[in-house]
Design an enzyme around this catalytic site. Structure first.
Site, PDB file in Angstrom:
ATOM      1  N   CYS A 328       0.838  -1.206   0.000  1.00 25.02           N
ATOM      2  CA  CYS A 328       0.000   0.000   0.000  1.00 25.02           C
ATOM      3  C   CYS A 328       0.876   1.260   0.000  1.00 25.02           C
ATOM      4  O   CYS A 328       1.528   1.561  -0.983  1.00 25.02           O
ATOM      5  CB  CYS A 328      -0.984  -0.034   1.158  1.00 25.02           C
ATOM      6  SG  CYS A 328      -2.399   1.071   0.906  1.00 25.02           S
ATOM      7  N   HIS A 425      -3.793  -5.563   1.122  1.00 25.80           N
ATOM      8  CA  HIS A 425      -3.620  -5.810   2.546  1.00 25.80           C
ATOM      9  C   HIS A 425      -4.152  -7.205   2.892  1.00 25.80           C
ATOM     10  O   HIS A 425      -5.043  -7.720   2.220  1.00 25.80           O
ATOM     11  CB  HIS A 425      -4.407  -4.789   3.371  1.00 25.80           C
ATOM     12  CG  HIS A 425      -3.810  -3.420   3.388  1.00 25.80           C
ATOM     13  ND1 HIS A 425      -2.624  -3.140   4.012  1.00 25.80           N
ATOM     14  CD2 HIS A 425      -4.263  -2.247   2.854  1.00 25.80           C
ATOM     15  CE1 HIS A 425      -2.361  -1.846   3.875  1.00 25.80           C
ATOM     16  NE2 HIS A 425      -3.338  -1.285   3.183  1.00 25.80           N
TER      17      HIS A 425
END
Length: 480
Positions: A328, A425
């Site tokens: 991310c 994630h």
């Protein structure tokens, strides 16, 4: 409602265990936290985000996580400000002073979410925030007694005996808070007791006498608590986590690290040593893989990364043949640049990236929140994760994707194959992917660990622990 004499007294854990215990009795139970502050969030089934603790509690209750379980989420971006998330969606960023001045306007959202859950549950277990005795924050409160008064919810006050001074903390809370708030406290509870619980019988009697309400417990220390996903970043203060295997994975402890439960499955691997590199420390030269995790303030954390000299360490690690994975915000940092034309994270501008992957990122106001099912490009292993980011990343290295989501490329890999970036994630929770990915990097003696099954086993053990040490029938009788 479960409030605490302070932060980190075990409120989240108690609620999670009770969710599983009541669910095991065949009851419909829902967790609820009016206001949470955490950069460790989870994507919900209804397309929003909530605090990680409430997602774990929903799992314990055997029901899908939804935004009603945590209607107000604050995600710190700087020392005195945070992103405001209401019913799972970003509303903007506020200074602490501006938030405290305006938060009363959020009470209708909080009560509507609570009522929504209450219509579909036998019990709603409410978790307070921080300390119940923060009288300086009582005006316009929506997190503790402000909510309890509005919803007329009875309160159980939790004290952590491991911290010391638990008797004074519990009894003192009754004297510090307003009398009408103290009247809502229906019981106190002693948590994290170690040793012979009968030695605290006189302490329980004293607390009950001074407060006028029963003292529950003590609940002995639950040693497997660390095997559950943590919400508080303090869980990362330890330098090394999990086992001490020969394959070393080092993780940079960014100031605004986010979604750090991504790392939990790695600490369960017996052939792996997980090192949390604290600010001011050098990246260990024995590292096989360095992970740059997610960040709530990517450009600011990239600056901090450079101040720590980690940019030099990353280049040295890469030059020596080591692997790097950015997740991310960490993925965004690995690129050539991060542009924030709208000032989403602070002052508008563009930051020079690390330049280890040929991509560029532009931050955009709309946050991407999606549960995802992907396939790792190299190993073909399935990954179940989620996207939670505010940037769009483009560039030639995306032609070598880290994964594919419904056939579309996701993430990027450098031309030499040693630097990887992904927005996914939760990817390491997939046992097959985790084992194959680590093996592809040269790890040995990894794999064979069933992470998700392990979490379920700990939740069941926690429920049995509370059943053994609390009178749950008496506890449930306190509910209105």
């Amino acid at each position: 409602m479960f409030m605490g004499t302070g932060s980190d007294v075990g409120k989240s854990l108690i609620v999670a265990g009770l969710c599983r215990a009541l669910a095991n009795r065949g009851l419909r139970v829902a967790p609820f936290k009016p206001q949470n502050m955490s950069n460790n969030a989870a994507v919900t089934e209804d397309g929003g985000e909530i605090g990680r603790a409430q997602a774990l509690q929903a799992r314990a209750a055997r029901r899908p996580a939804v935004t009603a379980m945590n209607p107000v989420l604050l995600k710190p971006e700087q020392e005195t400000g945070a992103q405001l998330v209401v019913r799972g969606q970003r509303r903007g960023s506020l200074s602490a002073r501006a938030y405290f001045a305006s938060r009363a306007a959020l009470m209708p959202d909080v009560l509507a979410a609570f009522d929504e859950l209450a219509t579909d549950a036998d019990f709603v277990l409410v978790e307070g925030a921080g300390s119940a005795s923060e009288v300086n924050l009582r005006a316009n409160d929506i997190a503790n007694f402000g909510f309890a008064q509005a919803a007329k919810v009875p309160v159980v006050l939790i004290g952590d005996i491991h911290r010391g001074g638990v008797i004074a903390s519990l009894v003192g809370t009754f004297h510090v808070v307003a009398p009408e708030d103290a009247q809502l406290i229906a019981a106190t509870l002693i948590n994290r007791f170690q040793g012979d619980t009968s030695l605290f019988d006189e302490g329980k009697a004293f607390i009950a006498d001074k407060t006028g309400v029963p003292c529950l417990g003590p609940v002995p220390y639950f040693p497997d608590a660390g095997k559950l996903p943590a919400e508080d970043v303090l869980a990362l203060e330890q330098e090394t986590r999990g086992h001490d295997g020969p394959f070393v994975v080092s993780v940079l402890r960014l100031p605004r690290i986010a979604n750090f439960d991504d790392l939990d499955p790695l600490k369960s691997e017996p052939g792996l040593k997980l090192v949390i590199v604290q600010p001011g420390e050098a990246i260990p030269i024995e590292s096989d893989l360095v992970i740059i995790p997610g960040s709530k303030a990517t450009r600011a954390d990239l600056e901090a990364l450079r101040r720590n000299g980690w940019d030099v360490g990353l280049r040295a690690h890469h030059y020596a043949g080591g692997r790097i994975l950015g997740i991310c915000g960490g993925y965004q940092m690995l690129g050539r640049s991060i542009a924030d034309p709208d000032g989403i994270e602070g002052e508008p501008g563009t930051s020079r990236g690390l330049g280890l992957i040929d991509v560029e990122t532009v931050l955009e106001p709309v946050k991407q929140l999606r549960l995802e099912r992907a396939v790792h490009a190299e190993t073909g292993e399935a990954v179940a994760g989620y996207h939670m980011h505010m940037g769009v990343t483009r560039g030639p290295d995306r032609d070598r994707p880290f994964a594919r989501v419904e056939g579309e490329p996701e993430g990027a890999i450098s031309t030499d194959g040693r630097v990887m970036g992904t927005y996914l994630h939760g990817l390491f929770a997939a046992d097959g992917f985790r084992a194959a990915f680590l093996a592809s990097l040269g790890a040995r003696d990894t794999g064979g660990t069933a992470y998700e099954a392990g979490v379920e086993a700990v939740l069941d053990a926690l429920a049995r622990h509370l059943e053994a040490h609390l009178d749950l029938d008496a506890l449930m009788a306190l509910a209105r």
